[in-house]
Design a protein around this motif. Structure first.
Motif: not given
Length: 230
Positions: A62-91
């Motif tokens: 979700t946009p709210e928990n995308a910060s969990a990517f910070g340690k291993h995928f720090g450059d993807r935090v914004g992208t993960m939040a964006e994809l979740a906002t667009e309504g795609h299903t992400g695990h």
């Protein structure tokens, strides 16, 4: 360290030929071939000998928990939040400290990959487009690569999907072998991505007959049947 010093160090580490090829693809011209593949969501996954793993839990991104990517995928935090906002299903899969160590996405509508390839991937009714699967290096070679896909298939089946489609770069041999292991079938079409001078990209689609995966199959590996043809 200056640009010249960095270039010298890179040449020392990887050699002149490999360094030149990398720079050519990045700043002059590249051509990627993306093989289209598909699979139904109910045929069993063939047996495998991947290493087991433990201590992970799957969470919907979700946009709210995308910060969990910070340690291993720090450059993807914004992208993960964006994809979740667009309504795609992400695990994502969290370790015991709450850090995301793997993720995968699915889209039930035409997907515009503006973050990497830059092109549209059309999705037909009943299908979903699987994309963005990645995991942290400690989990390479584990059964997480299988479980992440199976979990996503179940979630998308619950949304009314009966087929998964995706693309895989022809130079990414480990990913191609993973598709074989998971029982994917080739659709016989390729999306070509061309990059010129790091500024422009062009796209086209071609068709082919036969198989481009057969040379990668291990002798005696069965071909899984059951997926609907394109």
């Amino acid at each position: 360290m200056s640009i010249i010093e960095k270039l010298r160090e890179r040449i020392k580490q990887k050699g002149l030929s490999r360094t030149f090829k990398t720079l050519w693809k990045r700043y002059v011209f590249f051509h990627w071939e993306l093989l289209w593949m598909e699979r139904d969501l109910i045929s069993p996954v063939p047996p495998h000998k991947l290493r087991p793993y433990s201590g992970l839990r799957m969470v919907t991104i979700t946009p709210e928990n995308a910060s969990a990517f910070g340690k291993h995928f720090g450059d993807r935090v914004g992208t993960m939040a964006e994809l979740a906002t667009e309504g795609h299903t992400g695990h994502m899969y969290l370790d015991e400290e709450g850090h995301a160590v793997a993720f995968i996405w699915g889209s039930v509508r035409d997907y515009h990959d503006r973050h990497y390839y830059g092109c549209w991937f059309p999705v037909k009714p009943g299908e979903f487009f699987e994309f963005g699967g990645e995991m942290a290096r400690p989990y390479f070679g584990t059964s997480l690569s299988v479980d992440a896909q199976v979990d996503l298939w179940a979630a998308m089946a619950a949304q009314g999907c009966n087929k998964v489609v995706d693309v895989c770069e022809t130079h990414n041999i480990p990913a191609l072998k993973l598709h074989i292991r998971m029982g994917y079938h080739e659709q016989g079409r390729v999306t070509h991505v061309y990059g010129l001078f790091g500024l422009w990209r062009f796209y086209r689609e071609t068709r082919y007959t036969g198989s481009r995966l057969d040379p990668l199959r291990k002798p005696g590996r069965p071909v899984v049947t059951g997926a609907a043809s394109a």
